[in-house]
Write a protein that holds these residues in place. Structure first.
Motif, mmCIF file in Angstrom:
data_model
loop_
_atom_site.group_PDB
_atom_site.id
_atom_site.type_symbol
_atom_site.label_atom_id
_atom_site.label_comp_id
_atom_site.label_asym_id
_atom_site.label_seq_id
_atom_site.Cartn_x
_atom_site.Cartn_y
_atom_site.Cartn_z
ATOM 1 N N MET A 162 0.835 -1.209 0.000
ATOM 2 C CA MET A 162 0.000 0.000 0.000
ATOM 3 C C MET A 162 0.868 1.257 0.000
ATOM 4 S SD MET A 162 -1.564 0.236 3.910
ATOM 5 C CE MET A 162 -2.087 -1.472 4.024
ATOM 6 N N ALA A 163 2.022 1.197 0.673
ATOM 7 C CA ALA A 163 2.900 2.351 0.684
ATOM 8 C C ALA A 163 3.580 2.557 -0.667
ATOM 9 C CB ALA A 163 3.943 2.199 1.786
ATOM 10 N N LEU A 164 4.013 1.470 -1.289
ATOM 11 C CA LEU A 164 4.611 1.588 -2.621
ATOM 12 C C LEU A 164 3.617 2.184 -3.608
ATOM 13 C CD1 LEU A 164 6.576 -1.796 -2.936
ATOM 14 C CD2 LEU A 164 7.500 0.467 -2.387
ATOM 15 N N GLU A 165 2.366 1.772 -3.492
ATOM 16 C CA GLU A 165 1.323 2.303 -4.370
ATOM 17 C C GLU A 165 1.133 3.807 -4.162
ATOM 18 O OE1 GLU A 165 -3.449 1.641 -5.307
ATOM 19 O OE2 GLU A 165 -2.357 0.192 -4.075
ATOM 20 N N ALA A 166 1.427 4.266 -2.941
ATOM 21 C CA ALA A 166 1.285 5.685 -2.626
ATOM 22 C C ALA A 166 2.544 6.481 -2.952
ATOM 23 C CB ALA A 166 0.931 5.850 -1.155
ATOM 24 N N GLY A 167 3.521 5.831 -3.567
ATOM 25 C CA GLY A 167 4.727 6.541 -3.974
ATOM 26 C C GLY A 167 5.911 6.379 -3.059
ATOM 27 N N ALA A 168 5.829 5.463 -2.088
ATOM 28 C CA ALA A 168 6.953 5.238 -1.178
ATOM 29 C C ALA A 168 8.131 4.621 -1.918
ATOM 30 C CB ALA A 168 6.528 4.334 -0.022
ATOM 31 N N ALA A 169 9.323 4.900 -1.425
ATOM 32 C CA ALA A 169 10.537 4.355 -2.023
ATOM 33 C C ALA A 169 10.808 2.962 -1.467
ATOM 34 C CB ALA A 169 11.722 5.258 -1.731
ATOM 35 N N PRO A 170 11.145 2.012 -2.334
ATOM 36 C CA PRO A 170 11.569 0.698 -1.850
ATOM 37 C C PRO A 170 12.991 0.771 -1.321
ATOM 38 C CG PRO A 170 11.734 0.771 -4.241
ATOM 39 C CD PRO A 170 11.152 2.097 -3.807
ATOM 40 N N CYS A 171 13.305 -0.124 -0.412
ATOM 41 C CA CYS A 171 14.648 -0.186 0.158
ATOM 42 C C CYS A 171 14.928 -1.629 0.562
ATOM 43 C CB CYS A 171 14.752 0.730 1.376
ATOM 44 S SG CYS A 171 16.429 0.941 2.016
ATOM 45 N N GLY A 172 16.173 -2.033 0.494
ATOM 46 C CA GLY A 172 16.526 -3.417 0.819
ATOM 47 C C GLY A 172 16.371 -4.315 -0.395
ATOM 48 N N GLU A 173 16.823 -5.543 -0.254
ATOM 49 C CA GLU A 173 16.862 -6.498 -1.372
ATOM 50 C C GLU A 173 15.543 -7.263 -1.471
ATOM 51 O OE1 GLU A 173 19.722 -10.103 -3.085
ATOM 52 O OE2 GLU A 173 20.120 -9.215 -1.123
ATOM 53 N N PHE A 174 14.699 -6.858 -2.402
ATOM 54 C CA PHE A 174 13.379 -7.478 -2.531
ATOM 55 C C PHE A 174 13.460 -8.935 -2.970
ATOM 56 C CE2 PHE A 174 11.666 -3.398 -1.782
ATOM 57 C CZ PHE A 174 10.321 -3.564 -1.492
ATOM 58 N N GLY A 175 14.528 -9.314 -3.622
ATOM 59 C CA GLY A 175 14.658 -10.685 -4.082
ATOM 60 C C GLY A 175 15.338 -11.598 -3.098
ATOM 61 N N SER A 176 15.425 -11.184 -1.831
ATOM 62 C CA SER A 176 16.127 -12.031 -0.869
ATOM 63 C C SER A 176 15.432 -11.989 0.490
ATOM 64 C CB SER A 176 17.587 -11.610 -0.744
ATOM 65 O OG SER A 176 18.341 -12.589 -0.062
ATOM 66 N N TYR A 177 16.002 -12.698 1.437
ATOM 67 C CA TYR A 177 15.358 -12.939 2.722
ATOM 68 C C TYR A 177 16.414 -13.450 3.699
ATOM 69 C CZ TYR A 177 15.948 -17.811 1.466
ATOM 70 O OH TYR A 177 16.530 -19.013 1.128
ATOM 71 N N HIS A 178 16.068 -13.485 4.973
ATOM 72 C CA HIS A 178 16.961 -14.052 5.989
ATOM 73 C C HIS A 178 16.741 -15.558 6.047
ATOM 74 C CE1 HIS A 178 19.215 -14.961 9.451
ATOM 75 N NE2 HIS A 178 18.296 -14.748 10.369
ATOM 76 N N ALA A 179 17.791 -16.311 5.759
ATOM 77 C CA ALA A 179 17.695 -17.766 5.641
ATOM 78 C C ALA A 179 18.161 -18.448 6.922
ATOM 79 C CB ALA A 179 18.547 -18.248 4.468
ATOM 80 N N GLU A 180 17.438 -19.505 7.309
ATOM 81 C CA GLU A 180 17.823 -20.305 8.477
ATOM 82 C C GLU A 180 17.583 -21.776 8.168
ATOM 83 O OE1 GLU A 180 16.216 -20.794 13.013
ATOM 84 O OE2 GLU A 180 16.739 -18.760 12.359
ATOM 85 N N PRO A 181 18.494 -22.661 8.556
ATOM 86 C CA PRO A 181 18.339 -24.083 8.248
ATOM 87 C C PRO A 181 17.380 -24.771 9.219
ATOM 88 C CG PRO A 181 20.379 -23.743 9.469
ATOM 89 C CD PRO A 181 19.764 -22.385 9.266
ATOM 90 N N VAL A 182 16.311 -25.367 8.697
ATOM 91 C CA VAL A 182 15.328 -26.015 9.562
ATOM 92 C C VAL A 182 14.958 -27.394 9.027
ATOM 93 C CG1 VAL A 182 14.355 -23.803 10.296
ATOM 94 C CG2 VAL A 182 13.320 -25.035 8.382
#
Length: 482
Positions: free
Chosen positions: A244-264
C-alpha cells in the motif's frame, strides 16, 4: 464516518507495540490493528528468541554499524557512496532516492539501542546473555528472558494500561489519502464491521511478505515455493503494508529478491526447528553429493550463506550426515531444535536408501570425503580449528573428521524464510520516504516493513530495528503535534 485517533498502528509485534506504547506515553490516542486474535497477537515477535546484537546492556557490538553499512547495497556507484558521506542537504536527487539505508540512519539506529533497552527494563523486561543454539560464535547476543513473547506481553500490557485501543482480527488494507495525496489514515477490514476507516497518523509495522506466496513468487521467483516461514507467526505477514505504501509513492529499500535464511527440519511443526549441527558433518543433496563448504567459519556467522546453498539444490533440500563422533561435541543437542528424530541406519548404503538417493552415491561421497580428511588430533569442537580437507572440491575448512563410526544419522534441512529483506525506505525519524527521497507526511514504518538488508543479514538486529524505529516514529509524531 471513521474511528479517529492520533496514531493508527498496523501490526502488534514488537515494532507496532513499541510505537503504540511510546505514543501513548506521550499522551496520544492510539489504535493498534492486529489481523490475528488476542491469543495469537505478536506475529513473528511472539515466536522469536529475540537475539540482540549487544555486548553489554548499554553497548551494541563493535561491528554493529560497520556490518550494516557493508551489507546496505551491492556494487554502488562510487560517486553516490562519496555523496552519502557528506551532509544530507548536499546530496543529489539520485543519491536521495537510492534504495539503501544511509549512514545517518544506521548511526541513529545504533545510537538509540541502549536507551531502548533501558526503556524496556523500565517496563519489567529482564535481559541476560543466555545459552544460544550456536555452539561456536563470534558475536555476543543479549536475550530478553522469556524471548520475544516476553517482549510482546510486557509491551501489550503497558499499552493496555495506557489506554491504547486494540482491534483484533482487523487487517489494514490500504492508505486513506486526501486529494493532495497526504495520508489521512487506514482502510481496514474486520469480519464484524467489514470496511472501517481509521483516521490518524499511520505507523506501518505489519511485517514483511514471507506469508504471501504471490508476493514471494513476484519478488523472489518461482523457487520460493521451496521456502516456508520459520514459525507460524510468519504466515500473518502478507506484505499489505509494503504494497500500500509503494502504491502511494513510497521508495523501496533493501533487497526485494532475498530474505533471511535459516536451516530447519521440514518435518517439524515447532517454532524454528533449526539444525545448526551441520559444521560437524557433511551436507549432501538428493543426489548424494556434497555441494558446499559446511564449515567456512563459526556457525553464527556462516549459517545463512550455507543455507542459501541448500536452497539452491534440487527441491530446495539437503541432508546433514553425521556419525557417532558427533557425541564428542559438548552439548551438541543444543544445535538441534527439531522435535523429529534423526534418520538412522547401520550402514551408509542403508542410510542412502532411506533418503532416496541413487544406489552407492552416499557411500562414494563419504569415502571421497574421508580420504581427504586430515588426522583429527587437532580437533577443537568449540572453536575454529582449521582442520580442513585436502584436495577435495568443495573443501571443508574446519572440523573435518572422518564419517565412519556407525550407526549413521541424517537430518533433512530446508531453508526457512525468517523474514524478507525488501521493504520501505525511512529516515532517522521513521518517516516513510517517497521515490524522490522526501518524507511522506503522516506515514511512518518500523520493523520488517522497513527495508534495510542486502545479501547478508546483520544477525540479531531485526528485533532491535523494530523496537528502535517504533519508538522513534511515535516520538516524531508526538513532537509534530506540539
Amino acid at each position: 464516518m471513521g474511528k479517529t485517533f492520533d496514531v493508527v498502528v498496523a501490526g502488534c509485534g514488537v515494532a507496532g507495540l513499541s510505537a503504540a506504547v511510546s505514543a501513548a506515553e506521550c499522551g496520544l490516542r492510539v489504535a493498534v490493528l492486529e489481523r490475528a486474535s488476542r491469543a495469537e497477537r505478536g506475529g513473528q515477535s511472539r515466536y522469536t528468541e529475540a537475539y540482540l546484537r549487544m555486548k553489554t546492556l548499554d553497548r551494541v557490538s563493535d561491528d554493529f554499524e560497520t556490518h550494516l553499512a557493508e551489507n546496505a547495497g551491492v556494487y554502488m556507484d562510487p560517486d553516490f557512496v562519496a555523496e552519502l558521506g557528506r551532509e544530507r542537504n548536499s546530496w543529489s536527487h539520485a543519491t536521495r532516492a537510492l534504495g539503501v539505508a544511509d549512514p545517518e540512519l544506521i548511526m541513529n539506529f545504533a545510537d538509540h539501542v541502549p536507551a531502548t533497552i533501558a526503556w524496556l527494563q523500565g517496563l519489567g523486561v529482564t535481559f541476560d546473555f543466555l545459552p544460544t543454539q550456536f555452539l561456536t560464535k563470534t558475536q555476543p547476543r543479549l536475550l530478553p528472558v522469556g524471548g520475544g513473547e516476553a517482549l510482546v506481553e510486557a509491551l501489550a500490557a503497558k499499552a493496555e494500561a495506557l489506554g491504547v485501543t486494540f482491534f483484533y482480527q482487523t487487517t489494514a488494507r490500504g492508505l486513506l489519502r486526501d486529494d493532495r495525496g497526504e495520508v489521512q489514515g487506514l482502510l481496514a477490514q474486520s469480519p464484524e464491521e467489514g470496511g472501517v476507516h481509521f483516521l490518524g497518523k499511520v505507523v506501518l509495522a505489519c511485517g514483511g511478505f514471507e506469508g504471501n506466496p504471490a508476493l514471494m513468487a513476484k519478488y523472489l521467483g518461482p523457487r520460493s515455493v521451496y521456502l516456508r516461514p520459520v514459525c507460524k507467526g510468519g504466515y500473518f505477514n502478507r506484505g499489505e503494508g509494503i504494497e500500500m505504501a509503494l502504491e502511494a509513492g513510497a521508495a523501496p529499500c533493501g533487497e526485494f529478491g532475498s530474505y533471511h535464511a535459516e536451516p530447519v527440519d521440514p518435518r517439524s511443526g515447532v517454532s524454528e526447528p533449526s539444525i545448526f549441527v551441520f559444521p560437524y558433518g557433511i551436507l549432501v543433496n538428493k543426489a548424494g553429493e556434497r555441494f558446499t563448504d559446511e564449515a567456512p567459519g563459526t556457525v553464527d556467522a556462516c549459517y545463512e550463506s550455507v543455507t542459501r546453498r541448500i536452497y539452491e539444490q534440487r527441491e530446495g533440500i539437503a541432508y546433514v550426515i553425521l556419525d557417532q563422533r558427533i557425541k564428542d561435541v559438548p552439548n551438541y543437542r543444543l544445535a538441534i531444535r527439531t522435535d523429529q528424530p534423526a534418520i538412522e541406519a547401520g550402514t551408509l548404503e542403508a542410510l542412502g536408501a532411506k533418503l532416496g538417493m541413487p544406489e552407492g552415491a552416499l557411500d562414494a561421497t563419504v569415502q571421497r570425503y574421508n580420504e581427504a580428511c586430515p588426522l583429527d588430533a587437532g580437533f577443537k569442537a568449540l572453536e575454529l580449528d582449521g582442520l580442513a580437507t585436502r584436495g577435495l572440491v568443495p573443501k571443508k575448512s574446519n572440523w573435518s573428521r572422518r564419517v565412519d563410526q556407525g550407526p549413521f544419522m541424517a537430518y533433512p534441512i530446508i531453508s526457512a524464510n525468517v523474514f524478507t529483506f525488501g521493504g520501505l525506505k525511512i529516515n532517522s525519524a521513521g518517516q516513510v520516504l517517497d521515490t524522490d527521497g522526501n518524507p511522506i507526511r503522516s506515514l511512518y514504518a518500523a520493523g520488517e516493513t522497513v527495508g534495510m538488508y542486502y545479501t547478508n543479514y546483520t544477525g540479531a538486529t531485526s528485533v532491535l530495528k523494530g523496537l528502535v524505529f517504533g519508538r522513534l516514529s511515535a516520538q516524531h509524531i508526538a513532537e509534530s503535534k506540539l
